[in-house]
Design a protein around this motif. Sequence first.
Motif, mmCIF file in Angstrom:
data_model
loop_
_atom_site.group_PDB
_atom_site.id
_atom_site.type_symbol
_atom_site.label_atom_id
_atom_site.label_comp_id
_atom_site.label_asym_id
_atom_site.label_seq_id
_atom_site.Cartn_x
_atom_site.Cartn_y
_atom_site.Cartn_z
ATOM 1 N N GLY A 191 0.923 -1.141 0.030
ATOM 2 C CA GLY A 191 0.042 0.035 0.016
ATOM 3 C C GLY A 191 0.719 1.408 0.018
ATOM 4 N N ASN A 192 2.069 1.346 -0.251
ATOM 5 C CA ASN A 192 3.037 2.227 -0.239
ATOM 6 C C ASN A 192 3.091 3.033 -1.805
ATOM 7 N N VAL A 193 2.687 2.543 -2.625
ATOM 8 C CA VAL A 193 2.645 2.936 -4.201
ATOM 9 C C VAL A 193 1.670 2.391 -4.982
ATOM 10 N N ASP A 194 1.372 2.786 -5.968
ATOM 11 C CA ASP A 194 0.211 2.371 -6.786
ATOM 12 C C ASP A 194 0.504 1.795 -8.210
ATOM 13 N N ALA A 195 1.517 1.876 -8.679
ATOM 14 C CA ALA A 195 1.905 1.360 -10.180
ATOM 15 C C ALA A 195 3.332 1.042 -10.413
#
Length: 386
Positions: A191-195
């Motif tokens: 959940g620390n980055v999206d892509a």
Amino acid sequence: MRPLTRRFALASLPFALLGSSLALANDVNLPRTMAWTAYGTNSSGYAQAVAIGNMLQSNYGTSVRVLPGDNDVSRMTPLKQGRVDLCACGIASYYGAEGVMMFAHPDWGPQPIRLITTSTASFGLSLAVAGDLEVETPADLRGKRIAYIRGDDALNKGTEAYLAFGGLTWDDVERVDYPGYGRSFDGIIAGNVDASFTTTVTPPAQQLASSPRGISWPVLDPNDADGWERMAAVAPYFQPHRITSGAGGVSADNPVDSASYPYPIVVGNADLDEKVAYGLIRALQDNYDDYKDNAPGAVGYALEYQDLQWVIPFHDAVVGYYEEIGVWTDEMQAHQEQLVERQNLLLTTWEVFVSDAPSEEEAFRNAWMEARATALRDAGFDPIFE
């Protein structure tokens, strides 16, 4: 920008013409031994090179030694030094032809590379996006947290190209730096980055797909001419591609309109013996059925999957082969001549530049990129990389 239907339209040719290569007067004349470099032994590129080598051994008595390389330097250096005939490379071969990124270095510069053939398989190259964000197109990435992989120019360029398709830049997203590609996927799951940029079939993408966040792949509308033009301005090697294999349930029954570029990209130097270049491309096409099912992705060498107006110039003997089987057009020839002119300009510019270049590495790179861009613009070319 070239039309979106850039790949060769095989279905438009008469069957008799497509089979004419079997009756060509010129015989395949390959050496007894050849050496290639390729990706590591666990890669599909290595497996394909071995499958092709087995076909050449069986049909022509040619033994192919495949040297695995863990990175672009170890794959490209033997080709540069003339110690191997060919490299089953990745997109670094294009960067080499352009003299950018790792090649904007005193030990490298633009390389006189010529294309033999490529493979385009069912997977795509895309941004893997957390499935809980409801991202449908690249434009939906505005404000999202996007992975930047330190030291991996190819992956970051791919991300930049996808953002450009959606009318975005790095300034429109939150850049999150990671020391490696795998770590970025750990970051998405946590959940620390999206892509993060990847191929659609890679194990990290499969892991993300099975995580609570799930996975999604942004759709690239094949009819969005403006989007493709923006993408091509950043990374002209991307091609529209309907992906039929990938994490998250992508299949022939559930395809995604996306993008890809070939892998591997089989290249040699411009001075590769014409008999070798001609013999190889003809052997690959005449004996396609003998190797297409013997390695993952080997089906991608079929004539119908070859983009005859791509970003690296073909070897002259390969052009000769396509002329003989009747598929080479005046438009393709004009494109080929433009690519050769561009590469010759880069080589000449490099020779002049290095005679009085800064010695410090960063200063050298900056000065070269400026000299390169100026020379290309003055000759009417787009520098693309700056």
